[in-house]
Design a protein around this motif. Structure first.
Motif, PDB file in Angstrom:
ATOM      1  N   PHE A  40      34.865  49.659  41.593  1.00  0.00           N
ATOM      2  CA  PHE A  40      34.289  48.713  42.546  1.00  0.00           C
ATOM      3  C   PHE A  40      33.174  47.896  41.894  1.00  0.00           C
ATOM      4  CE2 PHE A  40      31.139  47.794  45.897  1.00  0.00           C
ATOM      5  CZ  PHE A  40      31.927  47.004  46.732  1.00  0.00           C
ATOM      6  N   VAL A  41      32.268  48.567  41.198  1.00  0.00           N
ATOM      7  CA  VAL A  41      31.145  47.883  40.540  1.00  0.00           C
ATOM      8  C   VAL A  41      31.655  46.938  39.453  1.00  0.00           C
ATOM      9  CG1 VAL A  41      29.121  48.245  39.066  1.00  0.00           C
ATOM     10  CG2 VAL A  41      29.466  49.673  41.086  1.00  0.00           C
ATOM     11  N   VAL A  42      32.605  47.391  38.672  1.00  0.00           N
ATOM     12  CA  VAL A  42      33.155  46.543  37.608  1.00  0.00           C
ATOM     13  C   VAL A  42      33.835  45.316  38.207  1.00  0.00           C
ATOM     14  CG1 VAL A  42      34.939  46.423  35.806  1.00  0.00           C
ATOM     15  CG2 VAL A  42      33.380  48.380  35.905  1.00  0.00           C
ATOM     16  N   ASN A  43      34.570  45.499  39.296  1.00  0.00           N
ATOM     17  CA  ASN A  43      35.216  44.355  39.958  1.00  0.00           C
ATOM     18  C   ASN A  43      34.190  43.350  40.476  1.00  0.00           C
ATOM     19  OD1 ASN A  43      37.846  45.149  39.482  1.00  0.00           O
ATOM     20  ND2 ASN A  43      38.033  46.251  41.417  1.00  0.00           N
ATOM     21  N   ILE A  44      33.094  43.830  41.037  1.00  0.00           N
ATOM     22  CA  ILE A  44      32.037  42.936  41.521  1.00  0.00           C
ATOM     23  C   ILE A  44      31.435  42.154  40.356  1.00  0.00           C
ATOM     24  CG2 ILE A  44      29.697  42.873  42.481  1.00  0.00           C
ATOM     25  CD1 ILE A  44      30.541  45.085  44.384  1.00  0.00           C
TER      26      ILE A  44
END
Length: 114
Positions: free
Chosen positions: A104-108
């Motif tokens: 999730f963090v990497v996608n953001i």
């Protein structure tokens, strides 16, 4: 004294079995969250095999002076079985949650920079 040493060795190899299963759950959880092509899956399988073999061989060399005994195989198997039947499901849930959060963090981050 010899029985005490064998008992300690048994316990150490039991822990080796638990560690191997723990690492397997890490791979299994990452595979669940990060869908990868078959080639990557095969590479991960080979990597897991190499890591497991290294751990087992190093443990045999350092703990039992390179002597392979039946109870070593039994202890590793019991460690794997005990881990699998007790905390494996919980660990997979925890690892999957961690990997989902990382994803999730990497996608953001990627969305903001693209």
């Amino acid at each position: 004294m010899q029985v005490l040493n064998q008992g300690q060795e048994f316990l150490c190899f039991f822990v080796v079995g638990v560690i191997i299963c723990f690492i397997f759950d890490l791979f299994r959880s990452s595979r669940y969250v990060f869908k990868t092509p078959d080639l990557i899956t095969h590479i991960e399988d080979i990597l897991f095999l190499l890591i497991s073999a290294t751990i087992i061989i190093a443990s045999i060399l350092f703990i039992s002076s390179g002597i392979l005994r039946f109870y070593i195989i039994l202890a590793i198997s019991m460690g794997i079985l005990t881990y699998s039947l007790t905390i494996s499901k919980l660990c997979v849930i925890i690892f999957s949650s961690i990997f989902k959060a990382i994803k999730f963090v990497v996608n953001i981050i990627l969305e903001r920079h693209l």
